[in-house]
Design a protein around this motif. Structure first.
Motif, PDB file in Angstrom:
ATOM      1  N   SER A 148     -21.797 -46.512   2.596  1.00  0.00           N
ATOM      2  CA  SER A 148     -21.795 -47.947   2.925  1.00  0.00           C
ATOM      3  C   SER A 148     -20.419 -48.568   2.706  1.00  0.00           C
TER       4      SER A 148
ATOM      5  N   GLU B 275     -25.210 -42.632  -0.506  1.00  0.00           N
ATOM      6  CA  GLU B 275     -25.424 -43.803   0.351  1.00  0.00           C
ATOM      7  C   GLU B 275     -24.491 -44.967  -0.004  1.00  0.00           C
TER       8      GLU B 275
ATOM      9  N   HIS C  75     -24.615 -45.534  10.288  1.00  0.00           N
ATOM     10  CA  HIS C  75     -24.214 -46.924  10.056  1.00  0.00           C
ATOM     11  C   HIS C  75     -23.453 -47.543  11.220  1.00  0.00           C
TER      12      HIS C  75
END
Length: 397
Positions: A133, A129, A163
């Protein structure tokens, strides 16, 4: 209506567009030796740049296993991309962090930038993650144009879709549309040709296909395992005798599903496996103890071509014989050329894929005559096995 969004649905002008592409190309002496995969993604890059998007390319190269390995850098690919696009392509020595941030911040509309190998970071294959990001922070929009990596749930194939607004690029779109015509919602009758050396690598594939197609043609070394499972002596031929029960079970499933399984009735037999070896054509129930089946025979090719004549859709994975060595390429070439002729006449939708298949169709000189030839390898095979591909499922969501 498409189950996924394409570039037609995206607002790209002035946006930072992260584009996942497949640039895992063959290299020799530090130079790209085959640019097929680069050529496939050019339309997507040109379209996004032409619409005023800032193109930021994400790709892996080789298997560096989460560590920096300069031998597996994408830098040489940037030069080839630049030549093909006829404009400069920037290169960032990392795909995240200050280096990438700084270069992306200075991009103008229509610029193209290639980021360094995503697999230099362990977070790529782990779909971590924090790594996702960091990648997502570089873009406003995500475009996936790498079907060949869609069977992996990695950061740059699946993670980013959670995202950023996500779309299929033109190569991905073409692949998915071709596959839908092949097995998703095909015109019937559907014929599948499956060849190659071993049944063990294609059990899931065969089990899926017999439920979906009208005729399954089995060739290559795989056919010998089925012939042996029916009690025939295949001599010294390549054969997985321990998979006889599996072969019989697949034949039983096919019978229940109303699928015709077409096995060779005759074969090209030699005593040694080498170019120009002395050979003879024999019925499959008369293979000598010291003989090797190296190709399917002319009568079998005739039966395959009769099914191609009946078919509206053909899906092909794997050669019918040991096509790399003459004269054991005859059956594959003959069937491929017949399928190509039916396709160019508008009578057949033909979809093919998998490494050996691409090479075999190129050898037969018919690659451009098929409706679609996938260069995706593993992803194509998993799609044929009926498995969901994480990179594609993420685009649908």
């Amino acid at each position: 209506m498409q189950p996924f969004k394409t570039l037609d649905d995206a607002d790209l002008a002035g946006k930072r567009v992260l584009v996942r592409v497949d640039l895992n190309v063959p290299m020799q002496d530090g130079k790209v030796s085959d640019a097929t995969r680069i050529d496939r993604v050019l339309p997507t890059i040109e379209e996004i740049a032409g619409k005023g998007g800032r193109v930021i390319l994400l790709a892996h190269f080789g298997r560096p296993k989460g560590t920096v390995d300069k031998a597996q850098s994408l830098e040489p690919v940037a030069e080839v991309l630049s030549d093909k696009l006829g404009k400069p392509v920037g290169f960032a020595e990392d795909c995240i962090g200050p280096v990438a941030d700084g270069i992306v911040a200075n991009m103008a509309d229509g610029d193209v930038l290639l980021l360094e190998n995503t697999r230099f970071h362990p977070g790529e294959e782990k779909n971590d993650e924090d790594f996702v990001s960091a990648l997502a922070a570089l873009g406003d929009v995500f475009v996936n144009d790498a079907f060949s990596a869609a069977h992996r749930a990695h950061a740059s194939t699946e993670g980013l879709t959670h995202h950023l607004p996500s779309y299929a690029g033109r190569a991905m779109q073409a692949e998915l549309e071709a596959l839908e015509k092949g097995l998703g919602d095909p015109q019937k009758p559907v014929v599948a040709i499956v060849g190659g050396a071993k049944v063990s690598t294609k059990i899931d594939l065969l089990s899926n296909l017999v439920e979906k197609v009208d005729c399954l043609v089995i060739g290559g070394g795989m056919a010998n395992t089925f012939l042996a499972a029916q009690g025939r002596d295949v001599g010294k031929s390549l054969c997985e005798h321990d998979l006889a029960d599996t072969a019989r079970s697949i034949l039983k499933t096919a019978e229940k599903a109303g699928c015709v399984v077409l096995l060779p009735s005759d074969a090209v037999v030699a005593r040694e496996f080498k170019a120009g070896a002395e050979n003879e054509v024999l019925p499959v129930d008369r293979i000598p103890a010291d003989g090797m089946i190296l190709d399917v025979g002319p009568a079998s090719v005739g039966s395959v071509n009769e099914w191609i004549d009946k078919a509206k859709t053909l899906v092909w994975n794997g050669p019918l014989g040991a096509f790399e060595i003459a004269p054991f390429d005859k059956a594959t070439v003959a069937a491929a050329r017949h399928a190509a002729k039916r396709t160019t006449e508008g009578a057949l939708v033909s979809v093919a894929g998998g490494g050996d298949t691409v090479a075999a169709l190129a050898h037969a000189g018919v690659t451009d005559a098929f409706t679609y030839v996938s260069t995706a390898g593993g992803a194509f095979l998993e799609w044929m096995e009926g498995k969901p591909l994480p990179g594609v499922e993420a685009l649908k969501a």
